[in-house]
Design a protein around this motif. Structure first.
Motif, PDB file in Angstrom:
ATOM      1  N   ALA A  17     -25.234 -39.132 -17.339  1.00 54.61           N
ATOM      2  CA  ALA A  17     -26.589 -39.712 -17.351  1.00 54.61           C
ATOM      3  C   ALA A  17     -26.761 -40.661 -18.535  1.00 54.61           C
ATOM      4  O   ALA A  17     -27.276 -41.775 -18.386  1.00 54.61           O
ATOM      5  CB  ALA A  17     -27.642 -38.607 -17.395  1.00 54.61           C
ATOM      6  N   ALA A  18     -26.330 -40.233 -19.717  1.00 50.36           N
ATOM      7  CA  ALA A  18     -26.442 -41.082 -20.908  1.00 50.36           C
ATOM      8  C   ALA A  18     -25.567 -42.319 -20.776  1.00 50.36           C
ATOM      9  O   ALA A  18     -25.971 -43.428 -21.156  1.00 50.36           O
ATOM     10  CB  ALA A  18     -26.073 -40.287 -22.157  1.00 50.36           C
ATOM     11  N   MET A  19     -24.358 -42.155 -20.228  1.00 48.69           N
ATOM     12  CA  MET A  19     -23.457 -43.297 -20.074  1.00 48.69           C
ATOM     13  C   MET A  19     -24.009 -44.279 -19.040  1.00 48.69           C
ATOM     14  O   MET A  19     -23.928 -45.493 -19.230  1.00 48.69           O
ATOM     15  CB  MET A  19     -22.057 -42.844 -19.677  1.00 48.69           C
ATOM     16  CG  MET A  19     -21.057 -43.991 -19.615  1.00 48.69           C
ATOM     17  SD  MET A  19     -20.876 -44.911 -21.175  1.00 48.69           S
ATOM     18  CE  MET A  19     -19.369 -44.202 -21.800  1.00 48.69           C
ATOM     19  N   THR A  20     -24.610 -43.759 -17.977  1.00 45.56           N
ATOM     20  CA  THR A  20     -25.231 -44.634 -16.976  1.00 45.56           C
ATOM     21  C   THR A  20     -26.323 -45.478 -17.629  1.00 45.56           C
ATOM     22  O   THR A  20     -26.398 -46.694 -17.412  1.00 45.56           O
ATOM     23  CB  THR A  20     -25.816 -43.792 -15.818  1.00 45.56           C
ATOM     24  OG1 THR A  20     -24.750 -43.122 -15.161  1.00 45.56           O
ATOM     25  CG2 THR A  20     -26.574 -44.661 -14.822  1.00 45.56           C
ATOM     26  N   GLU A  21     -27.148 -44.840 -18.433  1.00 41.45           N
ATOM     27  CA  GLU A  21     -28.228 -45.549 -19.119  1.00 41.45           C
ATOM     28  C   GLU A  21     -27.682 -46.659 -20.017  1.00 41.45           C
ATOM     29  O   GLU A  21     -28.172 -47.795 -20.001  1.00 41.45           O
ATOM     30  CB  GLU A  21     -29.047 -44.547 -19.935  1.00 41.45           C
ATOM     31  CG  GLU A  21     -30.297 -45.123 -20.557  1.00 41.45           C
ATOM     32  CD  GLU A  21     -31.107 -44.072 -21.298  1.00 41.45           C
ATOM     33  OE1 GLU A  21     -31.555 -44.382 -22.413  1.00 41.45           O
ATOM     34  OE2 GLU A  21     -31.276 -42.959 -20.771  1.00 41.45           O
ATOM     35  N   LEU A  22     -26.652 -46.357 -20.800  1.00 48.78           N
ATOM     36  CA  LEU A  22     -26.044 -47.361 -21.683  1.00 48.78           C
ATOM     37  C   LEU A  22     -25.392 -48.484 -20.878  1.00 48.78           C
ATOM     38  O   LEU A  22     -25.527 -49.663 -21.219  1.00 48.78           O
ATOM     39  CB  LEU A  22     -25.007 -46.702 -22.595  1.00 48.78           C
ATOM     40  CG  LEU A  22     -25.549 -45.780 -23.674  1.00 48.78           C
ATOM     41  CD1 LEU A  22     -24.414 -44.996 -24.322  1.00 48.78           C
ATOM     42  CD2 LEU A  22     -26.328 -46.580 -24.717  1.00 48.78           C
ATOM     43  N   HIS A  23     -24.682 -48.105 -19.838  1.00 52.64           N
ATOM     44  CA  HIS A  23     -23.978 -49.086 -19.020  1.00 52.64           C
ATOM     45  C   HIS A  23     -24.953 -50.059 -18.365  1.00 52.64           C
ATOM     46  O   HIS A  23     -24.712 -51.277 -18.332  1.00 52.64           O
ATOM     47  CB  HIS A  23     -23.152 -48.339 -17.959  1.00 52.64           C
ATOM     48  CG  HIS A  23     -22.099 -49.159 -17.302  1.00 52.64           C
ATOM     49  ND1 HIS A  23     -21.782 -49.003 -15.979  1.00 52.64           N
ATOM     50  CD2 HIS A  23     -21.277 -50.132 -17.766  1.00 52.64           C
ATOM     51  CE1 HIS A  23     -20.818 -49.837 -15.662  1.00 52.64           C
ATOM     52  NE2 HIS A  23     -20.492 -50.536 -16.728  1.00 52.64           N
ATOM     53  N   GLU A  24     -26.057 -49.529 -17.853  1.00 53.12           N
ATOM     54  CA  GLU A  24     -27.052 -50.381 -17.211  1.00 53.12           C
ATOM     55  C   GLU A  24     -27.785 -51.241 -18.235  1.00 53.12           C
ATOM     56  O   GLU A  24     -28.025 -52.428 -18.008  1.00 53.12           O
ATOM     57  CB  GLU A  24     -28.031 -49.526 -16.400  1.00 53.12           C
ATOM     58  CG  GLU A  24     -27.363 -48.916 -15.176  1.00 53.12           C
ATOM     59  CD  GLU A  24     -28.222 -47.918 -14.417  1.00 53.12           C
ATOM     60  OE1 GLU A  24     -29.331 -47.566 -14.888  1.00 53.12           O
ATOM     61  OE2 GLU A  24     -27.769 -47.473 -13.349  1.00 53.12           O
TER      62      GLU A  24
ATOM     63  N   THR B 179     -19.759 -45.485 -16.755  1.00 51.66           N
ATOM     64  CA  THR B 179     -18.431 -46.055 -16.954  1.00 51.66           C
ATOM     65  C   THR B 179     -17.665 -45.112 -17.867  1.00 51.66           C
ATOM     66  O   THR B 179     -18.213 -44.127 -18.369  1.00 51.66           O
ATOM     67  CB  THR B 179     -18.511 -47.493 -17.512  1.00 51.66           C
ATOM     68  OG1 THR B 179     -17.205 -48.075 -17.476  1.00 51.66           O
ATOM     69  CG2 THR B 179     -19.075 -47.529 -18.924  1.00 51.66           C
ATOM     70  N   ASP B 180     -16.411 -45.421 -18.131  1.00 53.50           N
ATOM     71  CA  ASP B 180     -15.572 -44.526 -18.924  1.00 53.50           C
ATOM     72  C   ASP B 180     -15.710 -44.747 -20.426  1.00 53.50           C
ATOM     73  O   ASP B 180     -15.760 -43.800 -21.204  1.00 53.50           O
ATOM     74  CB  ASP B 180     -14.110 -44.641 -18.499  1.00 53.50           C
ATOM     75  CG  ASP B 180     -13.608 -46.084 -18.424  1.00 53.50           C
ATOM     76  OD1 ASP B 180     -14.337 -47.032 -18.808  1.00 53.50           O
ATOM     77  OD2 ASP B 180     -12.460 -46.274 -17.962  1.00 53.50           O
ATOM     78  N   VAL B 181     -15.806 -46.006 -20.855  1.00 58.05           N
ATOM     79  CA  VAL B 181     -15.867 -46.319 -22.287  1.00 58.05           C
ATOM     80  C   VAL B 181     -16.692 -47.588 -22.507  1.00 58.05           C
ATOM     81  O   VAL B 181     -16.620 -48.524 -21.718  1.00 58.05           O
ATOM     82  CB  VAL B 181     -14.444 -46.481 -22.892  1.00 58.05           C
ATOM     83  CG1 VAL B 181     -13.645 -47.567 -22.203  1.00 58.05           C
ATOM     84  CG2 VAL B 181     -14.493 -46.722 -24.400  1.00 58.05           C
ATOM     85  N   LEU B 182     -17.473 -47.576 -23.570  1.00 56.78           N
ATOM     86  CA  LEU B 182     -18.199 -48.762 -24.032  1.00 56.78           C
ATOM     87  C   LEU B 182     -17.931 -48.918 -25.522  1.00 56.78           C
ATOM     88  O   LEU B 182     -17.795 -47.925 -26.242  1.00 56.78           O
ATOM     89  CB  LEU B 182     -19.701 -48.616 -23.802  1.00 56.78           C
ATOM     90  CG  LEU B 182     -20.185 -48.667 -22.358  1.00 56.78           C
ATOM     91  CD1 LEU B 182     -21.661 -48.274 -22.284  1.00 56.78           C
ATOM     92  CD2 LEU B 182     -19.977 -50.051 -21.761  1.00 56.78           C
ATOM     93  N   SER B 183     -17.870 -50.150 -25.973  1.00 56.32           N
ATOM     94  CA  SER B 183     -17.671 -50.448 -27.391  1.00 56.32           C
ATOM     95  C   SER B 183     -18.801 -51.307 -27.895  1.00 56.32           C
ATOM     96  O   SER B 183     -19.182 -52.284 -27.241  1.00 56.32           O
ATOM     97  CB  SER B 183     -16.335 -51.184 -27.595  1.00 56.32           C
ATOM     98  OG  SER B 183     -15.267 -50.379 -27.192  1.00 56.32           O
ATOM     99  N   PHE B 184     -19.308 -50.937 -29.067  1.00 53.84           N
ATOM    100  CA  PHE B 184     -20.407 -51.672 -29.687  1.00 53.84           C
ATOM    101  C   PHE B 184     -19.983 -52.070 -31.101  1.00 53.84           C
ATOM    102  O   PHE B 184     -20.126 -51.289 -32.046  1.00 53.84           O
ATOM    103  CB  PHE B 184     -21.665 -50.805 -29.727  1.00 53.84           C
ATOM    104  CG  PHE B 184     -22.176 -50.429 -28.374  1.00 53.84           C
ATOM    105  CD1 PHE B 184     -22.951 -51.312 -27.627  1.00 53.84           C
ATOM    106  CD2 PHE B 184     -21.873 -49.189 -27.822  1.00 53.84           C
ATOM    107  CE1 PHE B 184     -23.413 -50.969 -26.364  1.00 53.84           C
ATOM    108  CE2 PHE B 184     -22.337 -48.838 -26.565  1.00 53.84           C
ATOM    109  CZ  PHE B 184     -23.106 -49.726 -25.833  1.00 53.84           C
TER     110      PHE B 184
ATOM    111  N   LEU C  39     -17.605 -42.658 -25.220  1.00 51.23           N
ATOM    112  CA  LEU C  39     -16.728 -42.145 -24.167  1.00 51.23           C
ATOM    113  C   LEU C  39     -17.498 -41.192 -23.264  1.00 51.23           C
ATOM    114  O   LEU C  39     -18.384 -40.482 -23.726  1.00 51.23           O
ATOM    115  CB  LEU C  39     -15.552 -41.373 -24.777  1.00 51.23           C
ATOM    116  CG  LEU C  39     -14.682 -42.109 -25.788  1.00 51.23           C
ATOM    117  CD1 LEU C  39     -13.692 -41.146 -26.430  1.00 51.23           C
ATOM    118  CD2 LEU C  39     -13.958 -43.264 -25.125  1.00 51.23           C
ATOM    119  N   CYS C  40     -17.122 -41.153 -22.012  1.00 48.17           N
ATOM    120  CA  CYS C  40     -17.738 -40.235 -21.062  1.00 48.17           C
ATOM    121  C   CYS C  40     -16.661 -39.310 -20.496  1.00 48.17           C
ATOM    122  O   CYS C  40     -15.896 -39.711 -19.608  1.00 48.17           O
ATOM    123  CB  CYS C  40     -18.426 -41.005 -19.943  1.00 48.17           C
ATOM    124  SG  CYS C  40     -19.330 -39.924 -18.807  1.00 48.17           S
TER     125      CYS C  40
END
Length: 158
Positions: free
Chosen positions: A45-52, A61-66, A96-97
């Motif tokens: 849920a948290a990763m979906t929010e960040l990804h969107e 998604t699997d990984v995001l970098s900031f 990471l998710c």
């Protein structure tokens, strides 16, 4: 090197292994030893929010970098102050998710821990300015990622 690993995913993850791998990757990339990195593990849920929000793409998604500072491989610091003292800089955040990593690991035929290692290394390389949009960039980034993971696994004896 300051590496903070926060597990807010609800999944059981070896946070020390993630921190040790992160240190190995940053050392291998010759990043300043006082640089700061944050690795956050989140649920779908948290990763979906960040990804969107940040990528304007649906679902988790699997990984995001900031990235925070403009640290690049081979640069031993984020810059220098007026006295010429180096500033190690804040590298940024890797998110990471584990739930997505677990699904990908099953498809790839390896463990979730191995998938999280791969994703963590991948995320750190993105923080350092690597990308894989073009074929040449893809070869360079994934080649480097493979080298770092191989040396990490050899170092750990497996």
């Amino acid at each position: 090197m300051s590496i903070e690993v926060l597990n807010e995913s609800g999944a059981e993850v070896d946070e020390k292994a993630i921190a040790d791998l992160s240190r190995h990757v940053l050392d291998g990339m010759r990043v300043h030893p006082l640089a700061e990195l944050s690795v956050l593990l989140v649920d779908e849920a948290a990763m979906t929010e960040l990804h969107e929000k940040w990528m304007d793409e649906p679902g988790p998604t699997d990984v995001l970098s900031f990235p925070m500072d403009e640290l690049r491989p081979g640069h031993m610091s984020g810059g220098a102050d007026e006295d010429g003292e180096t500033d190690p800089g804040l590298l940024g955040d890797v998110v990471l998710c584990p739930a997505v990593a677990e699904k990908q690991a099953r498809e790839a035929g390896h463990s979730t821990a191995e998938e999280l290692e791969l994703l963590c290394a991948h995320g750190i390389l993105h923080l350092l300015g690597y990308d894989h949009a073009e074929p040449e960039e893809h070869r360079e980034m994934f080649g480097l990622q493979a080298e770092l993971l191989t040396s990490w696994r050899e170092k750990r004896g497996g």
